[in-house]
Design an enzyme around this catalytic site. Structure first.
Site, PDB file in Angstrom:
ATOM      1  NE  ARG A  34      65.684  16.798  46.869  1.00 15.13           N
ATOM      2  CZ  ARG A  34      65.901  15.630  47.451  1.00 15.13           C
ATOM      3  NH1 ARG A  34      64.905  14.997  48.051  1.00 15.13           N
ATOM      4  NH2 ARG A  34      67.097  15.086  47.435  1.00 15.13           N
ATOM      5  CE  LYS A 197      78.279   7.524  60.289  1.00 11.95           C
ATOM      6  NZ  LYS A 197      77.151   6.962  59.527  1.00 11.95           N
ATOM      7  N   GLY A 374      72.198  11.541  48.362  1.00 12.31           N
ATOM      8  CA  GLY A 374      72.793  10.256  47.989  1.00 12.31           C
ATOM      9  C   GLY A 374      73.076  10.173  46.496  1.00 12.31           C
TER      10      GLY A 374
END
Ligand code: 3PG
Length: 394
Positions: A34, A197, A374
């Site tokens: 990053r 998930k 996210g």
């Protein structure tokens, strides 16, 4: 949206919101991706004559916490800038001391503000705090794609209080590549989803299903789909409360005539650790006392075929427990197939799969590896991200 190249920055205090939320081991940055990805914007701002002020959060502190100081990050940044620029870390991100340091900034120096989240007002998007940050800036640049899904003071709240605003070059690249996937992907378009998930990926599946030619599913989430189809999954990780949802998604795919391609064989073991045994299954069933920990060889070639023929490929989520070397083959094969397809736009939607291709040395051979976790998921869900919306000019 305007971009940093379109601005005149000479002598202007240029506040750049970056996402320097990087993994640390004590005082060492363990993955500087990053920071490296923010360099083009920082260099451009310096070239354009701006007085550069960098702001970021790090971790999720509950107030000031020396363990989450940006000091190691500032040190790594100074190294990456090749020692050509002095990097000054302030001891807070707002206040008179900081204002003074910014005012006295000399050409070529770079200021890094201490962790924004040492103030709870950052996440609360408090207006007074947002105005204090804005008071440090003549120009606001947002290059923090990884944090664009947060409506915080530094990503959204302060923006209206600064005269000029623009997106940075990393933000530009992220919007271009992820946007291309959503808006007009060249066909065949294949999406690969993995990770543990189904619940994390529901909205992405719903958003991508109508657009893709095939959706390949691996990782633990595949077991919820397989169980929903009545396949024996043994001790594999399953979200029992998502079985009917999985069925609905499979039905939706059927109506759209878009295949959801599930694993046809597995690598199974006794436990999700290094100590586990390892064996291949002959078909898509998992033996009762075993758990699925990676996709099997037939699935690897099936997925590879789909990826080889595609013109657009997007991938989010590992195919198995890739942190354990013996269960990393599936994840590696997807990364390799993408890297080998030179005629396709290949995009990694961040998070674990980004870490995996980085670790496997494949990142440079892909069109784009998102720095968001996210944020890229929410982008792929088709949602409007507050940090991007704030940059839009009316
Ligand atoms: C991330 O790493 O996903 C971003 O930096 C956002 O961090 P957060 O989830 O703590 O808001």
């Amino acid at each position: 949206i305007r971009y940093i190249d379109e601005l005149q920055l000479t002598g202007k205090r240029t506040f750049i919101r970056v996402d320097f939320n990087v993994p640390l081991d004590g005082r060492k940055v363990t993955d500087d991706t990053r920071i490296r990805e923010a360099l083009p914007t920082i260099r451009r701002a310096l070239e354009l004559g701006g007085k550069v002020i960098l702001a970021s959060h790090l971790g999720r502190p509950k107030g000031p916490d020396p363990k989450l100081s940006l000091e190691p990050v500032a040190a790594r940044l100074a190294e990456l800038l090749g020692g050509k620029h002095e990097v000054i870390l302030t001891d807070d991100c707002v206040g008179d001391g900081v204002k003074k340091q910014v005012k006295e900034l000399k050409e070529g120096q770079v200021v890094v503000l201490e962790n924004l989240r040492f103030h709870k007002e950052e996440e609360a998007n408090d207006e007074t705090f947002a105005r204090e940050l804005a008071a440090l800036a003549d120009v606001y640049v947002n290059d923090a794609f990884g944090t664009a899904h947060r409506a915080h003071a530094s990503t959204a709240g302060m923006v209206p209080f600064v005269k000029e605003k623009a997106a940075g070059l990393l933000m530009k690249k992220e919007i271009e590549y992820l946007g291309r996937v959503l808006k007009n992907p060249e066909k065949p378009f294949v999406a690969i989803l993995g990770g543990s998930k189904v619940s994390d990926k529901i909205k992405v599946i719903e958003s991508l299903l109508p657009k893709v030619d095939a959706l390949l599913v691996g990782g633990a989430m595949a077991y919820t789909f397989l169980k929903a189809q009545g396949v024996e999954v043994g001790k594999s990780r399953v979200e029992e409360d998502k079985l009917s949802l999985a069925t609905r998604l499979l039905e939706a795919a059927h109506r759209l005539k878009t295949p959801i391609v599930l694993p046809v064989d597995h690598i199974v073991g006794t436990e999700p650790t290094e100590k586990s045994s390892k064996q291949e299954t002959p078909d898509n069933a998992v033996p009762k006392d075993m758990m699925g920990l990676d996709i099997g060889p037939k699935t690897r070639s099936l997925f590879t075929q789909h990826i080889r023929d595609a013109r657009t490929v997007v991938w989010n989520g590992p195919m198995g427990l890739f942190e354990v070397a013996k269960f990393a083959d599936g994840t590696r094969s997807v990364g390799t197939a993408m890297a080998n397809n030179k005629q396709a736009i290949t995009v990694i939607g961040g998070g674990d799969s980004a870490a995996a291709v980085e670790q496997m040395g494949l990142a440079d051979q892909l069109s784009h590896v998102s720095t968001g976790g996210g944020a890229s998921l929410e982008f792929l869900e088709g949602r409007e991200l507050p940090g991007i919306k704030a940059l839009e000019t009316r």
